[in-house]
Write a protein that holds these residues in place. Structure first.
Motif, short mmCIF file in Angstrom:
data_model
loop_
_atom_site.label_atom_id
_atom_site.label_comp_id
_atom_site.label_asym_id
_atom_site.label_seq_id
_atom_site.Cartn_x
_atom_site.Cartn_y
_atom_site.Cartn_z
N PRO A 264 28.09 41.32 44.41
CA PRO A 264 29.19 41.26 43.44
C PRO A 264 30.15 42.41 43.66
CG PRO A 264 27.24 42.18 42.41
CD PRO A 264 26.82 41.76 43.80
N PRO A 265 31.33 42.36 43.07
CA PRO A 265 32.26 43.50 43.16
C PRO A 265 31.58 44.78 42.68
CG PRO A 265 33.37 41.60 42.23
CD PRO A 265 31.92 41.24 42.32
N LEU A 266 31.82 45.86 43.40
CA LEU A 266 31.20 47.14 43.09
C LEU A 266 31.61 47.61 41.69
CD1 LEU A 266 29.45 49.38 44.41
CD2 LEU A 266 31.61 50.45 45.14
N ASP A 267 30.63 48.09 40.93
CA ASP A 267 30.91 48.63 39.59
C ASP A 267 29.97 49.80 39.34
OD1 ASP A 267 31.58 49.19 37.01
OD2 ASP A 267 31.43 47.14 36.28
N LEU A 275 38.90 54.08 39.91
CA LEU A 275 38.90 54.45 41.33
C LEU A 275 38.50 53.25 42.19
CD1 LEU A 275 38.89 56.47 43.69
CD2 LEU A 275 36.53 57.05 43.06
N ILE A 276 37.45 52.56 41.81
CA ILE A 276 36.98 51.40 42.58
C ILE A 276 38.04 50.31 42.59
CG2 ILE A 276 35.26 49.55 42.61
CD1 ILE A 276 33.24 51.66 41.61
N ALA A 277 38.71 50.13 41.48
CA ALA A 277 39.76 49.11 41.40
C ALA A 277 40.87 49.40 42.41
CB ALA A 277 40.33 49.04 39.99
N ARG A 278 41.22 50.67 42.58
CA ARG A 278 42.26 51.03 43.54
C ARG A 278 41.81 50.76 44.96
NH1 ARG A 278 46.32 54.91 41.24
NH2 ARG A 278 47.16 54.80 43.34
N LEU A 279 40.53 51.03 45.25
CA LEU A 279 40.04 50.95 46.62
C LEU A 279 39.63 49.54 47.03
CD1 LEU A 279 37.91 54.23 46.76
CD2 LEU A 279 40.17 53.82 47.75
N PHE A 280 39.45 48.65 46.07
CA PHE A 280 39.03 47.28 46.35
C PHE A 280 40.00 46.30 45.67
CE2 PHE A 280 35.32 49.91 46.91
CZ PHE A 280 34.71 49.39 48.03
N PRO A 281 41.22 46.20 46.20
CA PRO A 281 42.25 45.41 45.52
C PRO A 281 41.94 43.91 45.43
CG PRO A 281 43.03 46.15 47.66
CD PRO A 281 41.76 46.88 47.38
N TYR A 282 41.27 43.33 46.45
CA TYR A 282 40.98 41.90 46.36
C TYR A 282 39.98 41.62 45.25
CZ TYR A 282 39.82 37.09 47.46
OH TYR A 282 39.62 35.73 47.37
N GLN A 283 38.97 42.46 45.13
CA GLN A 283 38.02 42.29 44.04
C GLN A 283 38.71 42.47 42.69
OE1 GLN A 283 37.46 43.81 46.89
NE2 GLN A 283 35.69 42.69 47.72
N ARG A 284 39.66 43.42 42.63
CA ARG A 284 40.42 43.64 41.39
C ARG A 284 41.23 42.39 41.04
NH1 ARG A 284 43.61 47.59 42.96
NH2 ARG A 284 45.70 46.70 42.82
N CYS A 286 40.61 39.24 41.97
CA CYS A 286 39.73 38.13 41.56
C CYS A 286 39.16 38.36 40.16
CB CYS A 286 38.61 37.95 42.57
SG CYS A 286 39.15 37.22 44.14
N ARG A 287 38.85 39.62 39.85
CA ARG A 287 38.35 39.92 38.51
C ARG A 287 39.43 39.62 37.46
NH1 ARG A 287 34.27 43.59 37.18
NH2 ARG A 287 34.49 44.61 39.21
N LYS A 288 40.67 40.03 37.76
CA LYS A 288 41.76 39.76 36.82
C LYS A 288 42.00 38.26 36.69
CE LYS A 288 46.55 41.01 35.73
NZ LYS A 288 46.91 39.63 35.31
N LEU A 289 41.96 37.57 37.80
CA LEU A 289 42.16 36.12 37.79
C LEU A 289 41.11 35.44 36.92
CD1 LEU A 289 44.14 34.12 39.10
CD2 LEU A 289 42.58 33.98 41.04
N ALA A 290 39.85 35.83 37.11
CA ALA A 290 38.77 35.23 36.32
C ALA A 290 38.93 35.54 34.84
CB ALA A 290 37.42 35.74 36.83
N LYS A 297 32.43 34.23 32.82
CA LYS A 297 31.02 33.97 32.50
C LYS A 297 30.42 32.84 33.35
CE LYS A 297 31.85 30.71 28.71
NZ LYS A 297 31.61 30.45 27.27
N HIS A 298 31.26 32.10 34.07
CA HIS A 298 30.79 30.99 34.90
C HIS A 298 30.55 31.42 36.35
CE1 HIS A 298 31.53 27.92 31.81
NE2 HIS A 298 32.57 28.67 31.49
N LEU A 299 30.75 32.70 36.66
CA LEU A 299 30.58 33.21 38.01
C LEU A 299 29.25 33.94 38.13
CD1 LEU A 299 34.14 34.73 38.65
CD2 LEU A 299 33.40 32.35 38.79
N HIS A 300 28.55 33.71 39.23
CA HIS A 300 27.28 34.40 39.47
C HIS A 300 27.19 34.77 40.95
CE1 HIS A 300 23.05 35.47 39.46
NE2 HIS A 300 22.84 34.61 40.45
N TYR A 301 27.07 36.09 41.22
CA TYR A 301 26.86 36.57 42.59
C TYR A 301 25.37 36.68 42.85
CZ TYR A 301 31.82 37.71 43.00
OH TYR A 301 33.20 37.63 43.06
N THR A 302 24.93 36.15 43.98
CA THR A 302 23.50 36.08 44.27
C THR A 302 22.94 37.34 44.89
OG1 THR A 302 23.81 35.22 46.52
CG2 THR A 302 23.77 33.60 44.73
#
Length: 427
Positions: A264-267, A275-284, A286-290, A297-302
């Motif tokens: 999953p996106p680093l947290d 800081l993590i949001a700045r360094l991982f813009p694609y994850q940021r 996708c998180r905003k989009l979701a 709540k419908h997303l699950h990283y394995t």
């Protein structure tokens, strides 16, 4: 016939042969499968060299008749080839630095060299960030300063890396005399980048575990179908379009779950989150989009999955989604098809060569078309048989495409053809 392989990752067989504690089979499945099939051949001697910059010294071992070498870098290829005395060198992959170094060393020693094209980096680089808003594509001086201390995944840095890999691939293919590929897509790329090369077609053999055991079965999922995505950590795999498609699917199946294989996106908690949001813009993004779409709540990283866990993930899903912006012949699609899982995929790259639309799965138009993706997934999930007929046809096709013995025979035939054209001289 003695063939020397060069690969860009440490294969599980190599790790075991050389006594490394880590022998993960998360990646390199096409190499593992082809190697396993070739080990049955009595007319072939194999030496496999894996490049791993983490190693401080070269390692060597033997397992099931194959000699393995794990090399810390590409230095010393010429002395190694002189010591091993192969009849032919097979370079798997086109874009990494060691591939060019090996090609030059083999050429200097007049050893015939076959280049195996895996992805098409030129196309990957061209479509890497399609559909990602411009605000996420460009880093600031502060971002770049932070990235030098804590390496992240800045998209402009990633784009520069892909552009460089595409240039390396073009330089290598421009000198290649023999190339092997699998699809009309990569054949066209070879025609453009290596117009003087002889092209050989040879399909991939996948990880052995996917040819045995239980197959996928349609189930009654009620309001909660499971959608499976094999990767989502960088834009080329197009998680963002799946997220945009999910609300339409949830209207019909309100408890649907999207499972994404991998981390999953680093947290690291609220203190480090900016800081993590700045360094991982694609994850940021996708998180905003979701969050904006109300689907988080419908997303699950394995988490990372080895072969057995990935196999089970396919069996537990109701449909496999491959929305990539660029692919050649994706292993994940082949694995899902082998298990009989109904698949929905974009028409990118070589995907249409692997799966017939409407017969063996569903292909949707443009990779970024979320409405078309949602419609295709809905069509599979609402089918009276749950997509079982598509899955059965997909399995029949995959058993032909990825047949281990047939593909090993084809590859050995390619080796023999090249050696007949260029008889080996002693080095």
């Amino acid at each position: 016939m003695h063939v020397f392989w060069l690969v860009s990752m440490v294969l599980p067989q190599a790790a075991l042969a050389c006594g490394l504690s880590s022998a993960s089979d998360v990646s390199g499945g096409w190499l593992t499968g082809q190697l396993t099939a070739l080990q049955q051949r009595k007319d072939l001697q194999l030496t496999v060299a894996c490049v791993d910059g983490r190693q401080k010294a070269a390692l060597c071992g033997e397992r099931e008749g194959v000699t393995y070498r794990i090399l810390p870098d590409s230095q010393g290829f010429a002395p190694l080839l002189q010591a091993v005395q192969p009849d032919l060198v097979h370079i798997w992959g086109t874009e990494y630095a060691a591939a060019a170094a090996m090609r030059d060393a083999a050429e200097a020693l007049r050893i015939p060299t076959l280049v195996g094209i895996q992805g098409v980096m030129q196309d990957c680089a061209a479509h890497l960030c399609d559909g990602v808003p411009a605000a996420y594509l460009h880093s600031t001086p502060l971002d770049r300063a932070l990235d030098r201390v804590i390496p992240g995944a800045l998209l402009d840095k990633l784009q520069a890396s892909f552009d460089a890999l595409a240039q390396s691939e073009a330089a290598l293919l421009g000198k290649a005399r023999y190339v092997t590929g699998r699809t009309g897509f990569d054949r066209r790329a070879v025609s453009a980048l290596a117009p003087g090369a002889q092209y050989f077609a040879c399909n991939e053999t996948l990880r052995p575990l996917f040819y045995e055991g239980a197959l996928w079965q349609a189930r009654h999922f009620g309001r909660a179908p499971v959608l499976l995505l094999s990767q989502g950590n960088y834009p080329l795999k197009n998680l963002h379009t799946v997220l945009k498609a999910l609300p339409a699917i949830l209207q019909r199946w309100p408890d649907a779950e999207l499972r994404i294989a991998g981390w999953p996106p680093l947290d690291k908690g609220p203190l480090f989150r900016p800081l993590i949001a700045r360094l991982f813009p694609y994850q940021r993004y996708c998180r905003k989009l979701a969050d904006d779409l109300g689907i988080a709540k419908h997303l699950h990283y394995t988490g990372p999955l080895d072969a057995a866990a990935m196999r089970q993930a396919y069996l537990d899903a109701d449909v496999f989604i491959l929305p990539s912006l660029s692919e050649n012949s994706p292993n994940s699609l082949g694995e899902a098809m082998l298990l009989g899982l109904p698949c929905v995929a974009s028409r990118a790259g070589g995907i249409p060569d692997m799966m017939a639309d409407g017969q063996e799965g569903l292909l949707y138009g443009e990779a970024l078309d979320a409405d078309a993706l949602a419609a295709a997934v809905t069509r599979v999930l609402s089918a009276s048989d749950g997509g079982a007929a598509l899955g059965q046809a997909a399995r029949a096709r995959a058993l032909q495409t990825h047949a281990p013995a047939a593909n090993a025979e084809t590859l050995c035939g390619i080796y023999q053809t090249i050696l007949q054209e260029e008889p080996r001289e002693s080095v």
